[in-house]
Design a protein around this motif. Structure first.
Motif, PDB file in Angstrom:
ATOM      1  N   ASP A 185       0.842  -1.185   0.000  1.00 40.63           N
ATOM      2  CA  ASP A 185       0.000   0.000   0.000  1.00 40.63           C
ATOM      3  C   ASP A 185       0.880   1.239   0.000  1.00 40.63           C
ATOM      4  OD1 ASP A 185      -1.846   1.953   0.384  1.00 40.63           O
ATOM      5  OD2 ASP A 185      -2.889   0.962   2.028  1.00 40.63           O
ATOM      6  N   SER A 186       0.728   2.065  -1.042  1.00 37.98           N
ATOM      7  CA  SER A 186       1.573   3.248  -1.177  1.00 37.98           C
ATOM      8  C   SER A 186       1.292   4.282  -0.107  1.00 37.98           C
ATOM      9  CB  SER A 186       1.374   3.864  -2.563  1.00 37.98           C
ATOM     10  OG  SER A 186       0.043   4.272  -2.735  1.00 37.98           O
ATOM     11  N   THR A 187       0.215   4.114   0.631  1.00 40.25           N
ATOM     12  CA  THR A 187      -0.106   5.071   1.679  1.00 40.25           C
ATOM     13  C   THR A 187       0.591   4.728   2.979  1.00 40.25           C
ATOM     14  OG1 THR A 187      -2.068   3.799   2.294  1.00 40.25           O
ATOM     15  CG2 THR A 187      -2.362   5.548   0.685  1.00 40.25           C
ATOM     16  N   GLY A 188       1.407   3.680   3.012  1.00 41.14           N
ATOM     17  CA  GLY A 188       2.140   3.344   4.222  1.00 41.14           C
ATOM     18  C   GLY A 188       1.685   2.025   4.788  1.00 41.14           C
ATOM     19  N   ASP A 189       1.579   1.945   6.132  1.00 45.91           N
ATOM     20  CA  ASP A 189       1.251   0.694   6.799  1.00 45.91           C
ATOM     21  C   ASP A 189      -0.250   0.570   7.072  1.00 45.91           C
ATOM     22  OD1 ASP A 189       3.883  -0.094   6.817  1.00 45.91           O
ATOM     23  OD2 ASP A 189       4.304   0.954   8.706  1.00 45.91           O
ATOM     24  N   GLY A 190      -1.080   1.160   6.242  1.00 46.61           N
ATOM     25  CA  GLY A 190      -2.515   1.129   6.478  1.00 46.61           C
ATOM     26  C   GLY A 190      -3.188  -0.143   6.051  1.00 46.61           C
ATOM     27  N   HIS A 191      -2.447  -1.076   5.393  1.00 47.22           N
ATOM     28  CA  HIS A 191      -2.999  -2.366   4.981  1.00 47.22           C
ATOM     29  C   HIS A 191      -4.244  -2.211   4.129  1.00 47.22           C
ATOM     30  CE1 HIS A 191      -0.640  -3.059   8.678  1.00 47.22           C
ATOM     31  NE2 HIS A 191      -0.234  -4.134   8.049  1.00 47.22           N
ATOM     32  N   GLY A 192      -4.250  -1.184   3.278  1.00 45.20           N
ATOM     33  CA  GLY A 192      -5.377  -0.987   2.386  1.00 45.20           C
ATOM     34  C   GLY A 192      -6.510  -0.179   2.972  1.00 45.20           C
ATOM     35  N   ALA A 193      -6.381   0.263   4.213  1.00 42.66           N
ATOM     36  CA  ALA A 193      -7.446   1.021   4.845  1.00 42.66           C
ATOM     37  C   ALA A 193      -7.512   2.435   4.281  1.00 42.66           C
ATOM     38  CB  ALA A 193      -7.232   1.091   6.351  1.00 42.66           C
ATOM     39  N   ILE A 194      -8.708   2.985   4.211  1.00 46.79           N
ATOM     40  CA  ILE A 194      -8.897   4.375   3.828  1.00 46.79           C
ATOM     41  C   ILE A 194      -9.884   5.002   4.786  1.00 46.79           C
ATOM     42  CG2 ILE A 194      -8.418   3.963   1.391  1.00 46.79           C
ATOM     43  CD1 ILE A 194     -11.436   4.105   0.899  1.00 46.79           C
ATOM     44  N   ALA A 195      -9.869   6.311   4.870  1.00 49.49           N
ATOM     45  CA  ALA A 195     -10.767   7.015   5.778  1.00 49.49           C
ATOM     46  C   ALA A 195     -12.219   6.692   5.447  1.00 49.49           C
ATOM     47  CB  ALA A 195     -10.516   8.522   5.684  1.00 49.49           C
ATOM     48  N   GLY A 196     -13.010   6.395   6.479  1.00 45.69           N
ATOM     49  CA  GLY A 196     -14.425   6.107   6.288  1.00 45.69           C
ATOM     50  C   GLY A 196     -14.743   4.657   6.020  1.00 45.69           C
ATOM     51  N   ALA A 197     -13.709   3.798   5.915  1.00 50.54           N
ATOM     52  CA  ALA A 197     -13.929   2.377   5.664  1.00 50.54           C
ATOM     53  C   ALA A 197     -13.765   1.591   6.955  1.00 50.54           C
ATOM     54  CB  ALA A 197     -12.964   1.859   4.606  1.00 50.54           C
ATOM     55  N   ALA A 198     -14.548   0.529   7.095  1.00 53.50           N
ATOM     56  CA  ALA A 198     -14.457  -0.341   8.258  1.00 53.50           C
ATOM     57  C   ALA A 198     -13.751  -1.628   7.864  1.00 53.50           C
ATOM     58  CB  ALA A 198     -15.847  -0.657   8.802  1.00 53.50           C
ATOM     59  N   GLU A 199     -12.745  -2.030   8.643  1.00 55.08           N
ATOM     60  CA  GLU A 199     -12.137  -3.334   8.428  1.00 55.08           C
ATOM     61  C   GLU A 199     -12.998  -4.386   9.104  1.00 55.08           C
ATOM     62  OE1 GLU A 199      -7.933  -5.800   8.676  1.00 55.08           O
ATOM     63  OE2 GLU A 199      -8.015  -3.713   9.381  1.00 55.08           O
ATOM     64  N   VAL A 200     -13.255  -5.465   8.403  1.00 51.32           N
ATOM     65  CA  VAL A 200     -14.143  -6.518   8.901  1.00 51.32           C
ATOM     66  C   VAL A 200     -13.404  -7.851   8.861  1.00 51.32           C
ATOM     67  CG1 VAL A 200     -16.293  -5.353   8.285  1.00 51.32           C
ATOM     68  CG2 VAL A 200     -15.122  -6.736   6.578  1.00 51.32           C
ATOM     69  N   ALA A 201     -14.022  -8.861   9.472  1.00 50.09           N
ATOM     70  CA  ALA A 201     -13.320 -10.130   9.688  1.00 50.09           C
ATOM     71  C   ALA A 201     -13.377 -11.065   8.500  1.00 50.09           C
ATOM     72  CB  ALA A 201     -13.906 -10.824  10.920  1.00 50.09           C
ATOM     73  N   GLU A 202     -14.254 -10.819   7.543  1.00 54.67           N
ATOM     74  CA  GLU A 202     -14.426 -11.728   6.423  1.00 54.67           C
ATOM     75  C   GLU A 202     -14.666 -10.940   5.145  1.00 54.67           C
ATOM     76  OE1 GLU A 202     -17.711 -14.086   7.597  1.00 54.67           O
ATOM     77  OE2 GLU A 202     -19.169 -12.459   7.495  1.00 54.67           O
ATOM     78  N   PRO A 203     -14.378 -11.529   3.998  1.00 56.56           N
ATOM     79  CA  PRO A 203     -14.597 -10.807   2.737  1.00 56.56           C
ATOM     80  C   PRO A 203     -16.063 -10.493   2.522  1.00 56.56           C
ATOM     81  CG  PRO A 203     -14.029 -13.106   2.323  1.00 56.56           C
ATOM     82  CD  PRO A 203     -13.810 -12.872   3.772  1.00 56.56           C
ATOM     83  N   GLN A 204     -16.332  -9.294   2.090  1.00 62.03           N
ATOM     84  CA  GLN A 204     -17.702  -8.819   1.883  1.00 62.03           C
ATOM     85  C   GLN A 204     -18.125  -9.088   0.446  1.00 62.03           C
ATOM     86  OE1 GLN A 204     -19.368  -7.262   4.864  1.00 62.03           O
ATOM     87  NE2 GLN A 204     -17.682  -8.640   5.377  1.00 62.03           N
ATOM     88  N   LEU A 205     -18.238 -10.365   0.100  1.00 58.89           N
ATOM     89  CA  LEU A 205     -18.478 -10.741  -1.287  1.00 58.89           C
ATOM     90  C   LEU A 205     -19.869 -10.329  -1.753  1.00 58.89           C
ATOM     91  CD1 LEU A 205     -16.857 -14.291  -1.465  1.00 58.89           C
ATOM     92  CD2 LEU A 205     -15.854 -12.068  -2.009  1.00 58.89           C
ATOM     93  N   GLY A 206     -19.922  -9.858  -2.984  1.00 61.59           N
ATOM     94  CA  GLY A 206     -21.195  -9.473  -3.565  1.00 61.59           C
ATOM     95  C   GLY A 206     -21.142  -9.572  -5.073  1.00 61.59           C
ATOM     96  N   LEU A 207     -22.294  -9.438  -5.700  1.00 60.73           N
ATOM     97  CA  LEU A 207     -22.399  -9.306  -7.147  1.00 60.73           C
ATOM     98  C   LEU A 207     -22.951  -7.915  -7.425  1.00 60.73           C
ATOM     99  CD1 LEU A 207     -23.890 -12.791  -8.125  1.00 60.73           C
ATOM    100  CD2 LEU A 207     -21.504 -12.058  -8.251  1.00 60.73           C
ATOM    101  N   THR A 208     -22.201  -7.127  -8.164  1.00 62.19           N
ATOM    102  CA  THR A 208     -22.611  -5.769  -8.508  1.00 62.19           C
ATOM    103  C   THR A 208     -22.813  -5.724 -10.009  1.00 62.19           C
ATOM    104  OG1 THR A 208     -21.214  -4.947  -6.702  1.00 62.19           O
ATOM    105  CG2 THR A 208     -22.047  -3.330  -8.275  1.00 62.19           C
ATOM    106  N   TRP A 209     -23.969  -5.223 -10.442  1.00 62.98           N
ATOM    107  CA  TRP A 209     -24.232  -5.226 -11.877  1.00 62.98           C
ATOM    108  C   TRP A 209     -24.848  -3.917 -12.339  1.00 62.98           C
ATOM    109  CZ3 TRP A 209     -27.481  -7.935  -8.547  1.00 62.98           C
ATOM    110  CH2 TRP A 209     -28.854  -7.658  -8.636  1.00 62.98           C
TER     111      TRP A 209
END
Length: 427
Positions: free
Chosen positions: A52-76
């Motif tokens: 992650d080019s933003t440092g040690d944020g592990h992909g986190a961004i402001a306003g996002a919640a890290e959760v315990a499992e993948p939030q799989l969906g179908l978007t169309w």
């Protein structure tokens, strides 16, 4: 080392219809995590390419919640431009909004890049997985319509496997414009062009590779070479012949570009852009692969050179495998699992499970999407670690198939809009 993103344990039901409720955001911002050093024995699959080019944020961004499992969906997106999201965990659906009517769509597993003929509209599904090579982090945020990138003619979009750093390439056929977007900026809700280069009009590619990009250059209106650029638009001096470039996909090893005589594999080695040529075997029939597909990130990819000519490319071994399909196909994708599964869609609407070793038939479904194929409404076939997803635009259905269990139909979702352009998101 885990080789794929884990799928949450969820209840499987046959022919379950989903209910309409609003999409809920969950949790709060996660605490910083430690101990995420990448393995030291992966030179061709460098952890730096996923960092992650933003440092040690592990992909986190402001306003996002890290959760315990993948939030799989179908978007169309339906033919009129309505964007809908189905949460595969609780089977709820929500409407994200409306964009201009699309002609095609590309995804990286988070964003939907919709070609409208007058530019590319970008949808953020709000769910993604961040790959740290030996483990993963899962996030959920509010889905957004981010806006558009202007351009003339058909747009060809090339993505990477990261939705928080690197670049996304767009090539506009009529104007010839070559555009590289900042994916990090997209993750913050901003569309920012890293560069926009003028070229002669042609059906070309802009392929992001780490902090570089490969851009097709035409001769007499047809792509003939690939030129290297920094992500700031400065030429690197690298030029590689590639007759009629078509089709690109990114694996853990690098970015693949199809050429008339085989493929190019591009990756970054010690800060330098490196391109390797992988020609077709001498005994390959005439024809070339113009579109590749696989389970996201896995090193083996698949494509069709003709309805019965399947070609697999192992990007680790730099080798092709030639297979003959048991029946004419319209699409093929490599699962690249321990059982060497290969998924295919037949011309009469069946999904086949084939052996990637010899092309033999292991299992098949009934003709699920015959009406869509007959109407020219191309279904989308997606493979993940445990399930396949198949869209049926005319039938207004989405199918979840357990390909490892005799191609069992696990769930069927009826849709209120036509799922013309479908992505599995959150992966």
């Amino acid at each position: 080392m885990s080789d794929s993103k884990a799928l949450p344990t969820i209840e499987r039901k046959d022919a379950v219809r989903f209910r309409v409720i609003s999409l809920a955001l969950t949790g709060a911002l996660a605490l910083g995590l430690a101990g995420c050093a990448a393995p030291a024995d992966t030179p061709a699959e460098s952890a730096d390419s996923n960092a992650d080019s933003t440092g040690d944020g592990h992909g986190a961004i402001a306003g996002a919640a890290e959760v315990a499992e993948p939030q799989l969906g179908l978007t169309w997106i339906d033919p009129a431009g309505m964007v809908t999201h189905l949460d595969l965990l609780d089977e709820s659906t929500s409407e994200i909004g409306t964009i201009d009517a699309p002609a095609a769509m590309t995804t990286d597993g988070r964003y939907l890049f919709a070609d409208t003929g007058a530019g590319v509209e970008i949808v953020d599904s709000g769910v993604w997985t961040w790959d740290h090579v030996d483990h993963f982090h899962y996030y959920r945020a509010k889905p957004l319509l981010l806006g558009g990138v202007e351009g003339d003619g058909t747009a060809t979009v090339a993505t990477t496997n990261s939705s928080t750093n690197g670049g996304t390439g767009i090539s506009f056929a009529d104007s010839g414009d070559a555009v590289l977007l900042s994916t990090e900026a997209l993750s913050k809700g901003e569309i920012r062009e890293q560069f926009r280069l003028e070229r002669e009009p042609h059906d070309g590619l802009v392929v992001p590779v780490g902090s570089f990009a490969l851009v097709t250059e035409p001769v007499d209106g047809v792509g003939a070479t690939l030129a290297g650029y920094t992500d700031g638009g400065e030429p690197t001096g690298l030029e590689e012949p590639c007759a009629a470039p078509a089709g690109t996909i990114t694996t853990r090893v690098g970015a693949v570009i199809g050429c008339a005589d085989g493929a190019l594999l591009a990756h970054v080695d010690d800060g330098e852009l490196v391109v390797e040529r992988i020609p077709y075997p001498a005994d390959a029939p005439a024809g070339a692969v113009s579109s590749f597909d696989n389970r996201e990130g896995r090193p083996t990819i698949a494509g069709l050179a003709s309805p019965t000519d399947i070609r697999l490319l192992d990007t680790r071994a730099r080798t092709w495998t030639l297979l003959t399909a048991p029946t004419p196909l319209v699409h093929v994708t490599a699962v690249d699992d321990e059982d060497e599964h290969l998924l295919a869609l037949t011309e009469d609407g069946r999904m086949l499970v084939l052996s990637a070793a010899d092309g033999s038939l292991l299992a098949q479904t009934e003709p699920l999407v015959a009406a869509s194929l007959a109407a020219g409404a191309a279904p989308v076939l997606i493979a993940d670690q445990h399930r396949a997803y198949l869209s049926a635009p005319v039938e207004k259905q989405l199918f979840e198939i357990d390909y490892a269990d005799g191609a069992r139909l696990a769930r069927t979702f009826d849709t209120t809009t036509e799922p013309a352009f479908v992505a599995e998101t959150g992966r």
